[in-house]
Motif scaffolding. Structure first.
Motif, PDB file in Angstrom:
ATOM      1  N   ALA A 135      42.668 -17.651  13.783  1.00 29.89           N
ATOM      2  CA  ALA A 135      42.191 -19.014  14.020  1.00 29.89           C
ATOM      3  C   ALA A 135      41.422 -19.112  15.332  1.00 29.89           C
ATOM      4  O   ALA A 135      41.740 -18.432  16.310  1.00 29.89           O
ATOM      5  CB  ALA A 135      43.370 -19.985  14.037  1.00 29.89           C
ATOM      6  N   ALA A 136      40.402 -19.965  15.338  1.00 34.49           N
ATOM      7  CA  ALA A 136      39.618 -20.212  16.545  1.00 34.49           C
ATOM      8  C   ALA A 136      39.119 -21.653  16.504  1.00 34.49           C
ATOM      9  O   ALA A 136      38.506 -22.070  15.526  1.00 34.49           O
ATOM     10  CB  ALA A 136      38.436 -19.244  16.640  1.00 34.49           C
ATOM     11  N   PHE A 137      39.395 -22.397  17.572  1.00 34.90           N
ATOM     12  CA  PHE A 137      38.942 -23.792  17.619  1.00 34.90           C
ATOM     13  C   PHE A 137      38.871 -24.264  19.059  1.00 34.90           C
ATOM     14  O   PHE A 137      39.447 -23.669  19.968  1.00 34.90           O
ATOM     15  CB  PHE A 137      39.866 -24.707  16.800  1.00 34.90           C
ATOM     16  CG  PHE A 137      41.317 -24.705  17.223  1.00 34.90           C
ATOM     17  CD1 PHE A 137      41.792 -25.599  18.159  1.00 34.90           C
ATOM     18  CD2 PHE A 137      42.214 -23.798  16.654  1.00 34.90           C
ATOM     19  CE1 PHE A 137      43.122 -25.603  18.540  1.00 34.90           C
ATOM     20  CE2 PHE A 137      43.549 -23.794  17.024  1.00 34.90           C
ATOM     21  CZ  PHE A 137      44.009 -24.699  17.974  1.00 34.90           C
ATOM     22  N   ASP A 138      38.147 -25.380  19.251  1.00 36.11           N
ATOM     23  CA  ASP A 138      38.004 -26.006  20.566  1.00 36.11           C
ATOM     24  C   ASP A 138      38.969 -27.176  20.711  1.00 36.11           C
ATOM     25  O   ASP A 138      39.350 -27.813  19.719  1.00 36.11           O
ATOM     26  CB  ASP A 138      36.587 -26.538  20.777  1.00 36.11           C
ATOM     27  CG  ASP A 138      35.540 -25.444  20.913  1.00 36.11           C
ATOM     28  OD1 ASP A 138      35.922 -24.250  20.956  1.00 36.11           O
ATOM     29  OD2 ASP A 138      34.343 -25.789  20.988  1.00 36.11           O
ATOM     30  N   ILE A 186      41.720 -20.456  21.543  1.00 35.49           N
ATOM     31  CA  ILE A 186      41.531 -21.885  21.814  1.00 35.49           C
ATOM     32  C   ILE A 186      40.669 -22.009  23.060  1.00 35.49           C
ATOM     33  O   ILE A 186      41.002 -21.455  24.114  1.00 35.49           O
ATOM     34  CB  ILE A 186      42.872 -22.613  22.033  1.00 35.49           C
ATOM     35  CG1 ILE A 186      43.814 -22.395  20.852  1.00 35.49           C
ATOM     36  CG2 ILE A 186      42.631 -24.102  22.244  1.00 35.49           C
ATOM     37  CD1 ILE A 186      45.184 -23.037  21.031  1.00 35.49           C
ATOM     38  N   VAL A 187      39.571 -22.715  22.937  1.00 32.14           N
ATOM     39  CA  VAL A 187      38.686 -22.963  24.074  1.00 32.14           C
ATOM     40  C   VAL A 187      38.717 -24.448  24.409  1.00 32.14           C
ATOM     41  O   VAL A 187      38.395 -25.293  23.562  1.00 32.14           O
ATOM     42  CB  VAL A 187      37.245 -22.518  23.791  1.00 32.14           C
ATOM     43  CG1 VAL A 187      36.334 -22.905  24.961  1.00 32.14           C
ATOM     44  CG2 VAL A 187      37.179 -21.016  23.557  1.00 32.14           C
ATOM     45  N   ALA A 188      39.117 -24.751  25.627  1.00 33.83           N
ATOM     46  CA  ALA A 188      39.066 -26.127  26.123  1.00 33.83           C
ATOM     47  C   ALA A 188      37.724 -26.322  26.812  1.00 33.83           C
ATOM     48  O   ALA A 188      37.405 -25.618  27.770  1.00 33.83           O
ATOM     49  CB  ALA A 188      40.206 -26.379  27.104  1.00 33.83           C
ATOM     50  N   THR A 192      25.204 -19.918  28.601  1.00 35.08           N
ATOM     51  CA  THR A 192      25.900 -20.941  27.827  1.00 35.08           C
ATOM     52  C   THR A 192      27.390 -20.945  28.187  1.00 35.08           C
ATOM     53  O   THR A 192      27.896 -20.021  28.825  1.00 35.08           O
ATOM     54  CB  THR A 192      25.764 -20.673  26.327  1.00 35.08           C
ATOM     55  OG1 THR A 192      26.346 -19.388  26.037  1.00 35.08           O
ATOM     56  CG2 THR A 192      24.309 -20.688  25.891  1.00 35.08           C
ATOM     57  N   THR A 193      28.074 -21.970  27.746  1.00 32.37           N
ATOM     58  CA  THR A 193      29.517 -22.043  27.964  1.00 32.37           C
ATOM     59  C   THR A 193      30.231 -20.853  27.332  1.00 32.37           C
ATOM     60  O   THR A 193      31.152 -20.274  27.926  1.00 32.37           O
ATOM     61  CB  THR A 193      30.070 -23.360  27.394  1.00 32.37           C
ATOM     62  OG1 THR A 193      29.507 -24.464  28.126  1.00 32.37           O
ATOM     63  CG2 THR A 193      31.587 -23.425  27.502  1.00 32.37           C
ATOM     64  N   SER A 194      29.809 -20.452  26.141  1.00 28.14           N
ATOM     65  CA  SER A 194      30.455 -19.310  25.487  1.00 28.14           C
ATOM     66  C   SER A 194      30.232 -18.016  26.264  1.00 28.14           C
ATOM     67  O   SER A 194      31.078 -17.115  26.232  1.00 28.14           O
ATOM     68  CB  SER A 194      29.972 -19.157  24.046  1.00 28.14           C
ATOM     69  OG  SER A 194      28.605 -18.816  23.997  1.00 28.14           O
ATOM     70  N   GLU A 195      29.107 -17.912  26.962  1.00 26.81           N
ATOM     71  CA  GLU A 195      28.854 -16.717  27.767  1.00 26.81           C
ATOM     72  C   GLU A 195      29.801 -16.669  28.968  1.00 26.81           C
ATOM     73  O   GLU A 195      30.316 -15.600  29.321  1.00 26.81           O
ATOM     74  CB  GLU A 195      27.399 -16.693  28.246  1.00 26.81           C
ATOM     75  CG  GLU A 195      26.399 -16.298  27.171  1.00 26.81           C
ATOM     76  CD  GLU A 195      26.591 -14.858  26.705  1.00 26.81           C
ATOM     77  OE1 GLU A 195      26.932 -14.002  27.540  1.00 26.81           O
ATOM     78  OE2 GLU A 195      26.400 -14.592  25.505  1.00 26.81           O
ATOM     79  N   LEU A 196      30.031 -17.809  29.609  1.00 22.19           N
ATOM     80  CA  LEU A 196      30.973 -17.856  30.719  1.00 22.19           C
ATOM     81  C   LEU A 196      32.380 -17.523  30.201  1.00 22.19           C
ATOM     82  O   LEU A 196      33.122 -16.770  30.833  1.00 22.19           O
ATOM     83  CB  LEU A 196      30.977 -19.240  31.372  1.00 22.19           C
ATOM     84  CG  LEU A 196      29.643 -19.798  31.884  1.00 22.19           C
ATOM     85  CD1 LEU A 196      29.888 -21.081  32.683  1.00 22.19           C
ATOM     86  CD2 LEU A 196      28.899 -18.797  32.733  1.00 22.19           C
ATOM     87  N   ALA A 197      32.725 -18.104  29.051  1.00 12.26           N
ATOM     88  CA  ALA A 197      34.031 -17.846  28.442  1.00 12.26           C
ATOM     89  C   ALA A 197      34.203 -16.368  28.109  1.00 12.26           C
ATOM     90  O   ALA A 197      35.301 -15.802  28.252  1.00 12.26           O
ATOM     91  CB  ALA A 197      34.202 -18.692  27.186  1.00 12.26           C
ATOM     92  N   LEU A 198      33.135 -15.734  27.663  1.00 12.40           N
ATOM     93  CA  LEU A 198      33.183 -14.320  27.297  1.00 12.40           C
ATOM     94  C   LEU A 198      33.559 -13.459  28.495  1.00 12.40           C
ATOM     95  O   LEU A 198      34.419 -12.570  28.386  1.00 12.40           O
ATOM     96  CB  LEU A 198      31.824 -13.891  26.740  1.00 12.40           C
ATOM     97  CG  LEU A 198      31.648 -12.404  26.428  1.00 12.40           C
ATOM     98  CD1 LEU A 198      32.611 -11.972  25.323  1.00 12.40           C
ATOM     99  CD2 LEU A 198      30.202 -12.106  26.029  1.00 12.40           C
ATOM    100  N   THR A 202      32.802 -23.502  20.206  1.00 12.03           N
ATOM    101  CA  THR A 202      32.608 -22.448  21.196  1.00 12.03           C
ATOM    102  C   THR A 202      33.606 -21.319  20.970  1.00 12.03           C
ATOM    103  O   THR A 202      33.299 -20.148  21.215  1.00 12.03           O
ATOM    104  CB  THR A 202      32.756 -23.034  22.608  1.00 12.03           C
ATOM    105  OG1 THR A 202      31.803 -24.097  22.768  1.00 12.03           O
ATOM    106  CG2 THR A 202      32.508 -21.988  23.679  1.00 12.03           C
ATOM    107  N   ALA A 203      34.805 -21.666  20.475  1.00  6.38           N
ATOM    108  CA  ALA A 203      35.819 -20.648  20.199  1.00  6.38           C
ATOM    109  C   ALA A 203      35.356 -19.671  19.123  1.00  6.38           C
ATOM    110  O   ALA A 203      35.587 -18.462  19.218  1.00  6.38           O
ATOM    111  CB  ALA A 203      37.127 -21.311  19.784  1.00  6.38           C
TER     112      ALA A 203
END
Length: 329
Positions: free
Chosen positions: A115-118, A87-89, A60-66, A100-101
């Motif tokens: 805080a966490a947001f896309d 912050i995840v773009a 998933t996108t979150s896995e790549l981000a991780l 995803t953030a």
């Protein structure tokens, strides 16, 4: 309350590419099986792309981000619990919601309630995210930000359309921004014009459990090219003027890695020598919001970008959005 002498500085970078590297020849062979013709020569001549990476079905996108985030945290040598802003773009989130953030925050084991947001500005997303994180840090709301660009664009490509499916790839890049009394992010400039929404879009939406419209990316390549070259030069000049610098002061230009012709055209307009432009599009393809932080990390790790140098990042994407930041690394 804002502190006038507070800045945000990049203290670590990271990136991640899925293991599945797909060359132009690999892609041409896949497409030929469904009656779509293309070739390595055709793709390279128009885009400069030789290969791209595709996420595995269960990535998933979150896995790549991780993975990218872990590398950035390691490079910054910080405790993940000190990160009070994520912050995840991305234009390809895991879910409609939660963000995803938030998923990334949990996967990193961060429990401090920060805080966490896309941010959704497509290929300009990372430039938008850097500007937002810098503003929050300068304003005193946060001290340590994880800023990520992550995409699984292969999931929204129509592999019957050779004009788009050869362009994009998957990946993630990340930076750690931290409060400092030394200038880091010197300036940012952000813009949008929604009247151009139709030239680059994925117009589907979810309604009562089903997708209405097209879930695939649609692009008017010529219109995007013309607009991109025009606005990238202007926003770069604007960011440089805000930073009280000129193009000759820039050590490295990191444009959104969309198309080598757009990138080279922008560099020439800014009078930045091509050898001072970081180019990864040949191996990564267009990874949308991930392309700038991916290229940034590559150039940091191979020793090109050094402490104290000036880096100009700029991106343009669907919306239509565009933005730039000048960073003293």
């Amino acid at each position: 309350m804002a502190q006038s002498n507070l800045y945000s500085r990049v203290i670590g970078t990271g990136s991640y590419l899925p293991p599945d590297r797909v060359t132009n020849q690999d892609l041409a062979e896949r497409l030929a099986k469904q009656g779509v013709e293309t070739s390595d020569e055709w793709i390279v001549a128009r885009t400069g792309i030789h290969a791209r990476h595709f996420a595995a079905p269960d990535q998933t996108t979150s896995e790549l981000a991780l993975q990218a985030s872990r590398h950035a945290i390691e490079a910054a040598d910080i405790d993940p619990q000190s990160i009070d802003l994520i912050i995840v773009a991305t234009s390809t989130p895991d879910f409609v919601f939660p963000s995803t953030a938030c998923l990334l925050q949990n996967k990193l084991g961060i429990k401090n309630g920060g805080a966490a947001f896309d941010i959704q500005a497509v290929c300009s997303g990372f430039a938008y995210a850097v500007a937002m994180a810098d503003s929050l840090i300068r304003g005193g709301s946060n001290r340590t930000a994880l800023v990520v660009g992550a995409e699984t664009f292969s999931r929204i490509l129509d592999f019957n359309d050779r004009t788009t499916c050869v362009l994009f790839g998957d990946g993630a890049g990340a930076v750690i921004l931290q409060a400092s009394d030394e200038p880091g992010v010197l300036s940012s400039a952000l813009h949008a014009d929604g009247s151009h929404a139709n030239i680059l879009c994925t117009p589907g939406n979810v309604n009562k459990g089903v997708i209405e419209g097209s879930a695939f990316l649609h692009m008017d390549g010529q219109a995007v090219f013309k607009l991109a070259v025009k606005v990238l030069e202007k926003v770069a000049v604007e960011a440089l003027e805000k930073a009280q610098l000129s193009a000759s002061d820039i050590d490295w230009l990191i444009p959104h890695q969309a198309n080598i012709r757009i990138m080279e055209s922008t560099a020439r307009k800014l009078h930045v020598p091509l050898e001072r432009m970081v180019v990864t599009v040949g191996e990564h393809g267009n990874t949308s919001a991930a392309s700038i932080p991916l290229a940034f990390d590559v150039a940091v790790r191979d020793g090109r970008i050094k402490r104290g140098q000036h880096v100009l990042i700029e991106g343009v994407g669907g919306g239509f959005t565009w933005g730039a930041s000048v960073i003293r690394y």
